[in-house]
Design an enzyme around this catalytic site. Sequence first.
Site, PDB file in Angstrom:
ATOM      1  N   HIS A 188       0.836  -1.203   0.000  1.00 20.57           N
ATOM      2  CA  HIS A 188       0.000   0.000   0.000  1.00 20.57           C
ATOM      3  C   HIS A 188       0.870   1.251   0.000  1.00 20.57           C
ATOM      4  CE1 HIS A 188      -2.875   2.792   2.269  1.00 20.57           C
ATOM      5  NE2 HIS A 188      -3.461   2.552   1.108  1.00 20.57           N
ATOM      6  N   ASP A 203      -1.262   6.022  -5.679  1.00 21.66           N
ATOM      7  CA  ASP A 203      -2.303   7.013  -5.904  1.00 21.66           C
ATOM      8  C   ASP A 203      -1.804   8.019  -6.932  1.00 21.66           C
ATOM      9  OD1 ASP A 203      -4.088   6.372  -3.395  1.00 21.66           O
ATOM     10  OD2 ASP A 203      -2.049   6.570  -2.619  1.00 21.66           O
ATOM     11  N   HIS A 253      -0.990  10.655  -2.616  1.00 24.37           N
ATOM     12  CA  HIS A 253      -2.294  10.366  -2.022  1.00 24.37           C
ATOM     13  C   HIS A 253      -3.082  11.638  -1.791  1.00 24.37           C
ATOM     14  CE1 HIS A 253      -5.123   9.775   1.332  1.00 24.37           C
ATOM     15  NE2 HIS A 253      -5.340   8.602   0.765  1.00 24.37           N
TER      16      HIS A 253
END
Length: 255
Positions: A7, A36, A49
């Site tokens: 992640h 992201d 992000h």
Amino acid sequence: MKTLFAHRGMSALAPENTLAAFALCRQYGIKWIECDVDILADGTVVVSHDDTLDRCTDRSGSLYELVTADLAAIDAGSWFHDDFIGEPLPTFEQLIALVNQHELNINVEIKSCTAGWEMTDKLIGNVIAALEQLDTGRELIVSSFNHLALAEFKRRHPQTVVACLFESTGLGDDWESILQVCEAEYIHPQDNNLTQTMVARFKAAGYKINVYTVNDLARANQLFNWGVDGVFTDTAHRFPSKYKQLYANNTIGSQ
């Protein structure tokens, strides 16, 4: 096959969403990364992000006020550890080059882009253009909480597998209709309040399931036993070897 997604890269070991964090994945036997993407004022797609610099760089302000030339003066690593002083805020094209080099697979989360639909539309188009540089053989999932943007991405790039992201508070009874509109192959629900019954319902409807963000090994084990396909984790280095990929000429990092 149980899939671990790093992640935002190996974000417990290096600053999130940086090339340093993604480069560590191969060392630890992690095949899949999650990143992201958002957009700068001049259309450059960057890996971030947040839509501001405040949390993960040495600067403050909005991404939507920056241009590519501004990236050279931004330090995205010194907040995390001295070892990462000067780590850049990467462009999406730089990340794709790393993914190709390290033979990784990638889950790209398209951010909701709070600058409005015109910029969101440009973000979708520029992500599609950048993905043309991805080597054949690299696996790809594109996901978003912005289901309107995801449906538009799928319309323009139907060959790409897509996933609808849901927060637990936003996962209502209309979830299947949303997945159908997006022509999604995956549902990516938040771990909080996810139950075995819900997992069974998603599976019965024919969807694959990757759950975010799971940092507890016992909870990950439980989810896999319920039938989920993958979990996103900040602590992929802590997972046992059965979840990892052995690379030629490379060893898995310590647990």
